[in-house]
Design an enzyme around this catalytic site. Structure first.
Site, PDB file in Angstrom:
ATOM      1  N   ARG A  84     -42.477 -83.831  -2.119  1.00  0.00           N
ATOM      2  CA  ARG A  84     -41.191 -83.178  -2.418  1.00  0.00           C
ATOM      3  C   ARG A  84     -40.057 -83.774  -1.611  1.00  0.00           C
ATOM      4  O   ARG A  84     -39.041 -83.124  -1.381  1.00  0.00           O
ATOM      5  CB  ARG A  84     -41.275 -81.694  -2.139  1.00  0.00           C
ATOM      6  CG  ARG A  84     -41.767 -81.393  -0.730  1.00  0.00           C
ATOM      7  CD  ARG A  84     -41.557 -79.976  -0.432  1.00  0.00           C
ATOM      8  NE  ARG A  84     -42.232 -79.610   0.800  1.00  0.00           N
ATOM      9  CZ  ARG A  84     -42.064 -78.459   1.379  1.00  0.00           C
ATOM     10  NH1 ARG A  84     -41.264 -77.581   0.846  1.00  0.00           N
ATOM     11  NH2 ARG A  84     -42.691 -78.180   2.488  1.00  0.00           N
ATOM     12  N   ASP A 115     -44.249 -77.906  -6.888  1.00  0.00           N
ATOM     13  CA  ASP A 115     -43.059 -78.040  -7.734  1.00  0.00           C
ATOM     14  C   ASP A 115     -42.045 -79.027  -7.165  1.00  0.00           C
ATOM     15  O   ASP A 115     -40.983 -79.229  -7.744  1.00  0.00           O
ATOM     16  CB  ASP A 115     -42.399 -76.660  -7.934  1.00  0.00           C
ATOM     17  CG  ASP A 115     -42.023 -76.007  -6.610  1.00  0.00           C
ATOM     18  OD1 ASP A 115     -42.160 -76.664  -5.554  1.00  0.00           O
ATOM     19  OD2 ASP A 115     -41.590 -74.832  -6.634  1.00  0.00           O
ATOM     20  N   GLY A 116     -42.362 -79.601  -5.995  1.00  0.00           N
ATOM     21  CA  GLY A 116     -41.443 -80.590  -5.418  1.00  0.00           C
ATOM     22  C   GLY A 116     -40.208 -79.978  -4.775  1.00  0.00           C
ATOM     23  O   GLY A 116     -39.284 -80.682  -4.385  1.00  0.00           O
ATOM     24  N   ARG A 166     -32.618 -84.962   5.364  1.00  0.00           N
ATOM     25  CA  ARG A 166     -33.215 -85.376   6.637  1.00  0.00           C
ATOM     26  C   ARG A 166     -32.826 -86.805   6.991  1.00  0.00           C
ATOM     27  O   ARG A 166     -32.796 -87.682   6.118  1.00  0.00           O
ATOM     28  CB  ARG A 166     -34.738 -85.261   6.525  1.00  0.00           C
ATOM     29  CG  ARG A 166     -35.474 -85.775   7.751  1.00  0.00           C
ATOM     30  CD  ARG A 166     -36.891 -85.275   7.826  1.00  0.00           C
ATOM     31  NE  ARG A 166     -37.720 -85.760   6.741  1.00  0.00           N
ATOM     32  CZ  ARG A 166     -38.933 -85.267   6.457  1.00  0.00           C
ATOM     33  NH1 ARG A 166     -39.426 -84.266   7.162  1.00  0.00           N
ATOM     34  NH2 ARG A 166     -39.638 -85.757   5.469  1.00  0.00           N
ATOM     35  N   ARG A 173     -45.635 -92.458   9.124  1.00  0.00           N
ATOM     36  CA  ARG A 173     -46.463 -91.464   9.805  1.00  0.00           C
ATOM     37  C   ARG A 173     -47.799 -92.068  10.190  1.00  0.00           C
ATOM     38  O   ARG A 173     -48.193 -93.101   9.636  1.00  0.00           O
ATOM     39  CB  ARG A 173     -46.753 -90.291   8.827  1.00  0.00           C
ATOM     40  CG  ARG A 173     -45.513 -89.707   8.201  1.00  0.00           C
ATOM     41  CD  ARG A 173     -45.802 -89.171   6.795  1.00  0.00           C
ATOM     42  NE  ARG A 173     -44.541 -88.849   6.108  1.00  0.00           N
ATOM     43  CZ  ARG A 173     -44.044 -87.613   6.002  1.00  0.00           C
ATOM     44  NH1 ARG A 173     -44.744 -86.595   6.441  1.00  0.00           N
ATOM     45  NH2 ARG A 173     -42.885 -87.415   5.414  1.00  0.00           N
ATOM     46  N   ASP A 244     -50.436 -86.474   9.058  1.00  0.00           N
ATOM     47  CA  ASP A 244     -49.347 -86.855   8.156  1.00  0.00           C
ATOM     48  C   ASP A 244     -48.008 -86.278   8.630  1.00  0.00           C
ATOM     49  O   ASP A 244     -46.965 -86.624   8.077  1.00  0.00           O
ATOM     50  CB  ASP A 244     -49.636 -86.393   6.715  1.00  0.00           C
ATOM     51  CG  ASP A 244     -49.977 -84.923   6.638  1.00  0.00           C
ATOM     52  OD1 ASP A 244     -51.003 -84.530   7.221  1.00  0.00           O
ATOM     53  OD2 ASP A 244     -49.224 -84.157   6.022  1.00  0.00           O
ATOM     54  N   ASN A 245     -48.049 -85.425   9.643  1.00  0.00           N
ATOM     55  CA  ASN A 245     -46.798 -84.902  10.198  1.00  0.00           C
ATOM     56  C   ASN A 245     -46.487 -85.511  11.562  1.00  0.00           C
ATOM     57  O   ASN A 245     -45.650 -84.996  12.293  1.00  0.00           O
ATOM     58  CB  ASN A 245     -46.872 -83.371  10.324  1.00  0.00           C
ATOM     59  CG  ASN A 245     -46.891 -82.694   8.959  1.00  0.00           C
ATOM     60  OD1 ASN A 245     -46.468 -83.279   7.975  1.00  0.00           O
ATOM     61  ND2 ASN A 245     -47.398 -81.482   8.901  1.00  0.00           N
TER      62      ASN A 245
HETATM   63  P1  AMP Z   1     -46.378 -80.156   4.611  1.00  0.00           P
HETATM   64  O1  AMP Z   1     -47.305 -79.038   4.963  1.00  0.00           O
HETATM   65  O2  AMP Z   1     -44.994 -79.698   4.256  1.00  0.00           O
HETATM   66  O3  AMP Z   1     -46.371 -81.257   5.627  1.00  0.00           O
HETATM   67  O4  AMP Z   1     -46.936 -80.784   3.266  1.00  0.00           O
HETATM   68  C1  AMP Z   1     -48.205 -81.361   3.099  1.00  0.00           C
HETATM   69  C2  AMP Z   1     -48.227 -82.134   1.816  1.00  0.00           C
HETATM   70  O5  AMP Z   1     -47.988 -81.277   0.702  1.00  0.00           O
HETATM   71  C3  AMP Z   1     -47.194 -83.236   1.741  1.00  0.00           C
HETATM   72  O6  AMP Z   1     -47.744 -84.316   1.059  1.00  0.00           O
HETATM   73  C4  AMP Z   1     -46.075 -82.583   0.961  1.00  0.00           C
HETATM   74  O7  AMP Z   1     -45.268 -83.524   0.335  1.00  0.00           O
HETATM   75  C5  AMP Z   1     -46.843 -81.711  -0.018  1.00  0.00           C
HETATM   76  N1  AMP Z   1     -46.077 -80.530  -0.449  1.00  0.00           N
HETATM   77  C6  AMP Z   1     -45.742 -79.448   0.279  1.00  0.00           C
HETATM   78  N2  AMP Z   1     -45.033 -78.569  -0.450  1.00  0.00           N
HETATM   79  C7  AMP Z   1     -44.886 -79.104  -1.686  1.00  0.00           C
HETATM   80  C8  AMP Z   1     -44.233 -78.680  -2.890  1.00  0.00           C
HETATM   81  N3  AMP Z   1     -43.573 -77.531  -2.976  1.00  0.00           N
HETATM   82  N4  AMP Z   1     -44.327 -79.498  -3.956  1.00  0.00           N
HETATM   83  C9  AMP Z   1     -44.997 -80.657  -3.892  1.00  0.00           C
HETATM   84  N5  AMP Z   1     -45.619 -81.108  -2.795  1.00  0.00           N
HETATM   85  C10 AMP Z   1     -45.579 -80.348  -1.694  1.00  0.00           C
HETATM   86 MG    MG Z   2     -45.768 -83.059   5.919  1.00  0.00          MG
END
Ligand code: AMP
Ligand code: MG
Length: 493
Positions: A84, A115-116, A166, A173, A244-245
């Site tokens: 997203r 949903d991105g 951002r 990463r 990944d973070n």
């Molecule tokens: P995060 O927990 O935000 O670091 O996300 C972990 C993974 O899930 C990453 O690859 C994000 O891009 C993906 N992700 C999180 N929320 C969404 C969303 N609403 N739609 C699509 N991908 C998501």
């Molecule tokens: Mg992330």
């Protein structure tokens, strides 16, 4: 705004091109002029709003989502990628090159079932924390703006979509290296390409050969250790330290259910989705090492294991050394002796050990007394170490325990030549204002209920000067009211 496209042009196969999906009725919720200055942007005008909400194209932007993988809560997910977040390229400004990304910009090939989009509350929190950490001198990615909309999105209930704009020195990463080590055929070529790109962009003084790769990994270990030392010193819990973070540059990155400590609690968990406390506050230093070990594993095709292990072995001393440096500043434990040639290495090590104990006993007192971390440390800005009277002591119930600590502390601090200067030095080490969850929550509720962004604006401005007294905002330095105790966030965002 001017863009370069180094990642896009040099790393084909490391991303997918994807246009942002327009956000309906976009409007500025928040704007950081400090972040804007980094890339030489003057003001938040309507043209920029249209560009940053996916409603208009920027002529120099290339829109893409990066592919990476990562260890999430200990398990390996072979393919994640930006689900997203859409990068426009590297914005060029007076402070160099900054990736500009629209987090919540719409679906990408990596969205899986998502949903991105990002919901307003999480976009606002990411905006606030990026800028608040920067003002606390904690290495971090930045946020230019947060843009609201009337687009409905569904989480546990219906909410509205928003975008955090951002800025990051890099979006690379740990998970990028994992992906190109494990997932792709001919991985070594791509892995080498990625490491070389990282070196060219961020470590131009290192050679692109075995010696340079080795030196680079030492730098990554050091930067990550430093970042986590900062987190521990300001009481920041990231909440989702998946690989990944983890930014390769050691910047605080990808904020979700983060929290600053109110009451000091070593095993504080800020993430509702982490009942086991894998990412509890006190676990962050060891998780940092675990994550670096995963990165090291992914680099074995390029760097000999012995070198990787030797670099990993410097992590603890880097982290502890930096933590000690930061905490000495907060408590006013002088460091001037440490530059003296007369002090032997053994004496330095002993002094380090004693100071760490003194600091640990202090945080132990805060924990047993259930005292507020930030406000207690701020007391050092008003403390006279030659006096037995202090607000710190008044706040304690078990005064005997405190007194025994304080005697040792007084002995360590010794006689001060200039009390006022000493106190001023404590005031610029110990913030008065931090981004407490309840404050972020109040700002979010005002937007949700009334469309009122004034609280967000006030909080953002306040946190740009966290070390200043700002008497008109005294109330915002308070620990949380009862309603907000135990406010805990989930990953859902
Ligand atoms: P995060 O927990 O935000 O670091 O996300 C972990 C993974 O899930 C990453 O690859 C994000 O891009 C993906 N992700 C999180 N929320 C969404 C969303 N609403 N739609 C699509 N991908 C998501
Ligand atoms: Mg992330």
């Amino acid at each position: 705004m001017k863009f370069k496209q180094d990642f896009f042009e040099q790393l084909q196969g490391f991303y997918s091109q994807v246009a942002p999906l327009p956000l309906s009725n976009p409007h500025w919720l928040g704007w950081s002029q400090d972040a804007a200055a980094l890339i030489g942007v003057d003001k938040p005008d309507d043209h920029l709003l249209q560009q940053l909400s996916g409603n208009a194209q920027h002529p120099q932007a290339c829109y893409y989502a990066q592919v990476y993988s990562g260890h999430q809560f200990g398990g390996y997910t072979p393919r994640l990628g930006d689900g997203r977040s859409i990068i426009l390229g590297e914005a060029q400004g007076p402070t160099g090159s900054w990736d500009l990304a629209l987090k919540g910009g719409g679906p990408t090939p990596y969205s899986r079932h998502g949903d991105g989009r990002a919901v307003m509350r999480s976009a606002v929190r990411e905006f606030l924390v990026s800028e608040a950490l920067a003002s606390l001198h904690v290495p971090t990615t930045r946020a230019l703006a947060v843009i609201g909309s009337d687009l409905p999105v569904w989480r546990e209930s219906q909410e509205t979509a928003a975008i955090t704009v951002r800025l990051a020195k890099s979006h690379i990463r740990f998970g990028h290296f994992e992906y190109f080590c494990y997932s792709e055929k001919g991985a070594k070529d791509k892995l080498t390409q990625l490491v070389n790109f990282t070196l060219t962009q961020h470590y131009p003084y290192l050679s692109q050969d075995a010696a340079g790769y080795k030196a680079w990994f030492y730098e990554v270990v050091k930067a990550s250790a430093k970042m986590i030392a900062h987190w521990q010193s300001v009481g920041f819990a990231h909440g989702v330290m998946n690989t990944d973070n983890m930014s390769i540059l050691g910047d605080s990155f990808d904020f979700g259910p983060f929290a600053f400590l109110d009451t000091f609690k070593e095993n504080f968990i800020c993430n509702h989705s982490d009942p086991e406390g894998r990412y509890a506050f006190g676990e962050q230093p060891s998780v940092g090492l675990w994550n670096l070990q995963r990165l090291a594993q992914a680099l074995t095709p390029l760097i000999p294991s012995d070198d990787l292990i030797a670099a990993l072995n410097t992590y603890q001393s880097e982290l502890v050394g930096h933590y000690l440096h930061l905490m000495r500043g907060k408590l006013g434990l002088s460091e001037f002796n440490f530059n003296s040639d007369k002090l032997t290495q053994a004496a330095k090590t002993e002094q380090d050990k004693q100071d760490l104990q003194l600091i640990g006993r202090f945080t132990g007192l805060l924990e047993s007394e259930q005292l507020d971390y930030t406000n207690s440390l701020r007391q050092f800005a008003y403390l006279d170490p030659s006096s037995v009277h202090s607000r710190l002591r008044d706040d304690m119930r078990q005064r005997d325990n405190f007194d025994s600590w304080y005697q040792d502390y007084q002995f360590r601090v010794g006689a001060l030549v200039e009390l006022e200067a000493w106190q001023q030095a404590r005031a610029v080490e110990n913030p008065k204002y931090i981004l407490r969850n309840y404050l972020a929550q109040e700002a979010i509720i005002a937007i949700e209920d009334e469309g009122d962004t004034s609280k967000l604006e006030q909080l953002h401005v306040l946190l740009q000067r966290p070390f200043d007294e700002q008497p008109e905002h005294e109330a915002l330095a308070k620990r949380p009211p009862d309603w907000a105790n135990g406010l805990i966030m989930s990953c859902s965002s």
